[in-house]
Every structure is written in C-alpha cells, then in structure tokens.
Design an enzyme around this catalytic site. Structure first.
Site: not given
Ligand code: GLC
Ligand code: MG
Length: 531
Positions: A100, A202, A265, A326-327
């Site tokens: 990641d 990310d 993402e 995880h979000d």
């Molecule tokens: C992404 C991650 C999340 C994190 C955010 C800031 O959305 O998946 O968990 O809090 O980025 O890095």
C-alpha cells in the site's frame, strides 16, 4: 488455448489489514511474522495476491496511512528481514504481495516535513503545500479536510498554513515539485527491487491540487447526515488533469520490471474512474471499482451499474470488483448474512479482478466499539455519525480460543462477540459454510477460464434477479442470482440447459437444469452449460 492474460487479470486479490490479521509476538497487534504463519490458510483458500495495508514506519495517527519512512518497516510489524521472509514464503507458494503506497501525504514526523516546516527557506519547504494566510488571517482557501475541519493548519513558527486533505498529522506532498516526484519514484523502486509485485495507490485521485488554489464550490445537494466535508464539491482538490501525468511516470517505472501492477484507490463516478486507465500503458492497471460497496444492494441498480461499467471501459481497460475494505462497513453488516453469499458468487463470477477483504469470507460483521476503545481518528473527530472505521478492522477470527486465536494478549480492538462460533476453524469443518462457499467459488474460478477471463453478457431478468453469461471458447456458464428474500422462478430467453456447478447453499451441485430454474430466497447458482 493461448492465454495472454496477466496474473492480476486472472488472479484474486485478498486485502490484509496487518494490525488485525495475526499477532505473533503477543503485543495485541498483528504483524508480518503473524501473516507468514497464516500463509497456509491463504494458500488453502486459493487467493493469488495479498494487498497489505501500510507496514511502513508510522506514528500511527491514521494507523499506517501516515508514513514517516517510505522504505522501512515499522517495528510494530517486524523488521525488513521479516518482510523479506514473508515475501519469499508467499512467492514460494505462488502468492504475490502488493504494498500500500501512500503518495498523497506523509506523516508530519517524516524527516522531509520536519525539514520543510523548520524554516521558509529550507530546501524542502516546497515539498509540501505552504501558503500565506487569506484576508484576516483565515486559511488560504475554503478547502475542507475529509477528517473534519479546515484542510489547512497554521504553523506559528514560519507564519504560513500547510495543506492536509486528512489529519494535520498527514501533510500533503507537493507533486508539482520534481524532487518530490523523484523521491517517491525512488521509494517505489526500492520495493520493486526487493521483489514486491505491485502497489495499491492510496487516494491517488487527489494527489495534485489546483495550481491557482481556487476555492471549492458549495455542494447544492448536501444533506444533513453527510460528513461535513461534503458541504463543498471537491472540484479543485481532487481528480485534477495533472494527476495522469504523475501516474504515467509511476507506470513507466513499473513497466521496467516484469509482471508488476498498480491498483488505484479512486472514489469517482464511473465516467471519471475509467480515465485512470489512461491511454494504453500509461495509467493504473486497475482503478478500484467500488460500485458494489457504494450502490444500494438491489438487482436492477446493480444490473444497470454493471452494464454502464462494461460500456465505459476503454478497450485496454481490465475490469475489477470489490466488496469491502478497511474504510467501509463490513459486507455482511451491509447486505445481511444471506446476501453475503450471493455477493460472494457475484464477486467471483463477474468479469474482472476480484478483491476480497480479510474476514468477509467467514462473514465477519461490524463490531461495536465501546467509547473507551475507539482508535480511528475519524470517529474521534466526527463522533457518532457512523463514519468510524474501527468496527470493520477488528481481529481476524481464527478459532474459539480466547482472543479468537489472533493473539495471546488483549488485542488493540475488541474481538467480535460471536467469534467462538464464527471463525475459520469452525467454518472449515462446517459443510455449507460461507467459507466453504468462497473456497469452492475460488477453485471453480481458477479451474474455469470462462469465469476468470471469459466474456460477459447480461441476460434480461426482472425483479430481484440478476443473470449473466460468462463464456470462453466453447465453454459457457450462466450465473443467476436472487438478490431478494422471496423464491424466484427464472426463465431467461436464452435456453438454460446444463447442470448446476455451484449454489450459494452448496447443496445442488450436479442438478440438471432445462429451460427454467427455481431459485430459493437469497440463492445464487452457477450453471455449467457446455455448447
Ligand atoms: C485512504 C485509506 C484510508 C486512509 C486515507 C488517508 O482512503 O484507505 O484508510 O485513512 O486514505 O490516508
Ligand atoms: Mg504483534
């Protein structure tokens, strides 16, 4: 059959949230050696790649998404040797590892930021986004942080604001600065040279901001219950045209190695999402398609979404589907335990790379978190509006032992109350369990090219039923999914004939089908229809 497909097209990705998969050293937090001890399980399950949420050194303000060294391993998770061993063991079993990578922001404890904030003329000043105050000392723009409040924090010492899309402890890097680009590409190179198979990028759609620092417009459709930053449209802070140029540089780097991939993402509407494939060979290999998470769980809506997605893909764009991460609230909590099975069949039979979230294969649910055990900064900043992400990050449920076999110490987040019944060990031994369904689906998908790389065509259906055909050469599968809680008799215009290869209930295998099929409530079937 000649097969030109890459591993990330045929393969199944499994996301591990390292803090919660397996603890090996008794500190209540999962670690790399723990993951290595569980590779047997992942091999048994049959997944092709693991995406590891961040394991880099981090003050953990956002649990690893605040990186203070892009080329190290946080001692909480182990050492670089532990990482190398995990990579080696995984590779030996044919399992790839995707890291990641967090390019939008670093930790405020990263040496780069410490230097940057030390003085206005520090050589790293321009590595982050520093601006003078607006009129009356206000922040330079109206930009809002996704984690609550302004996206600007005042620095008393140097009398300027710095920008952070997330926490003040996560300052955004300045991707317009070529030194930043080089430093980040170097970090990626470091891991590629070590042998990692790729990166999940990310929040890649927001790494570059408007060069004129324009205010974001008001969102006319804002609703009370939404998170506060939705009051503005993210016009000037996300999805800026220059992002594609940066991604193409990353892609060029990856293409110097064999068989590496990037998955981005990106939470955007489909027509914007697909632009992240870039021109051929310039974009991310897979821009995450989150529609099965974000859309209502309803057959007509999903049928339309699949159709729209398939139509929007560029000719070189390989599709992908995701049910959880995880979000996001847990799948089984969103759609219910019965539909979680239908969702599994959908994920593993749609055209495109599937990404699974650890624990969804045993039906883990959102775990209620008592106030004194909240960790997620989002819940702390915006309490009580259901934005907190701890409930979907609880420890993996391995067995009925105390702490569910995750650790021999009180874990960082509570174990689900149903862990003694809902766990891997019990599920492996229970005929008809969700876990067995996943295993069988994965096996079938691995055996049958029609299900992984085959073509997709929708079949017209009504009501709560979704149906489609996957075909490769002369092999055809018809998938019929009942998203409703009433039985359904289905007669697609195309003649259904053949035999059931799998049902969500794991009890109809081999049953002959001719012309029509009766589905029970919450049932999905895969019908093998040789031509
Ligand atoms: C992404 C991650 C999340 C994190 C955010 C800031 O959305 O998946 O968990 O809090 O980025 O890095
Ligand atoms: Mg540990």
């Amino acid at each position: 059959m000649s097969d030109q497909h890459e591993w990330w097209q045929k393969g199944i990705i499994y996301q591990i949230y390292p803090r919660s998969f397996q603890d090996s050293d008794g500190d209540g937090v999962g670690d790399l050696a723990g993951i290595r001890n569980r590779l047997d399980y992942l091999e048994w399950l049959g997944v092709d790649a693991i995406w590891l949420s961040p394991v880099f050194p981090s003050p953990m303000a956002d649990f690893g998404y605040d990186v203070s060294d892009y080329t190290g391993i946080d001692p909480l998770f182990g050492s670089m040797e532990d990482f190398d061993q995990l990579l080696e063991d995984a590779h030996r079993r044919g399992i790839r590892i995707v890291l990641d990578f967090v390019p939008n922001h670093s930790s405020d404890q990263h040496p780069w930021f410490i230097e940057s904030r030390s003085s206005r003329d520090n050589p790293k000043r321009d590595w982050y986004l520093w601006r003078d105050p607006g009129p009356d000392g206000r922040p330079p723009t109206n930009w809002l942080s996704s984690f609550g409040g302004s996206a600007w924090t005042w620095d008393e010492k140097t009398q300027q604001y710095y920008h952070h899309h997330f926490l003040p402890a996560q300052p955004d890097l300045n991707w317009r600065n070529p030194q930043v680009v080089d430093a980040m590409l170097d970090a990626m190179r470091f891991w590629l040279d070590r042998g990692v198979d790729g990166f999940r990028l990310d929040v890649i759609w927001l790494i570059i901001k408007d060069e004129h620092y324009r205010d974001n417009p008001e969102n006319p459709d804002f609703q009370e219950h939404e998170p506060p930053h939705h009051q503005l449209l993210a016009t000037y802070t996300t999805d800026r045209p220059e992002v594609h140029d940066i991604i193409s540089k990353m892609r060029k780097l990856l293409d110097r190695y064999d068989e590496r991939m990037m998955v981005g993402e990106i939470y955007l509407p489909i027509e914007r999402l697909v632009t992240y494939y870039g021109a051929h060979g310039t974009g991310v290999h897979l821009p995450f398609n989150f529609q099965l998470i974000t859309l209502p769980w309803d057959a007509r809506t999903i049928a339309r979404a699949i159709e729209q997605y398939e139509a929007a893909l560029p000719s070189h764009g390989w599709p992908n589907w995701v049910l959880g991460n995880h979000d996001q609230p847990r799948l089984a909590s969103r759609v219910g335990m019965a539909q979680a099975r239908v969702a599994a069949v959908m994920l593993l039979t749609l055209r495109g790379t599937p990404t699974m979230y650890y624990g969804d294969e045993i039906g883990m649910q959102n775990v209620p978190i008592p106030a004194d055990r909240v960790h997620d900064p989002v819940e702390k900043n915006l309490p009580g509006i259901g934005m907190g992400r701890d409930p979907q990050r609880t420890p993996m449920q391995w067995n009925a032992a105390p702490q569910a076999g995750f650790s021999d110490h009180e874990p960082w987040l509570p174990i689900a109350a149903d862990a003694a019944e809902r766990n891997v060990t019990v599920a492996r031994e229970t005929p008809g369990s969700l876990l067995r369904l996943y295993r069988r689906l994965i096996e079938l998908r691995q055996e049958q090219p029609a299900l992984s790389i085959g073509s997709y065509s929708p079949l017209p259906t009504e009501g709560d039923v979704l149906a489609y055909v996957r075909r490769e050469a002369d092999h055809r599968f018809i998938i019929v999914l009942n998203l409703g809680s009433e039985p359904a008799r289905v007669e697609p215009p195309l003649e259904i004939c053949g035999s059931i290869a799998l049902s969500t209930h794991l009890d109809r295998e081999g049953e002959k089908v001719q012309g029509w099929i009766e589905l029970r409530a919450d049932e999905g079937v895969i019908i093998d229809c040789p031509e």
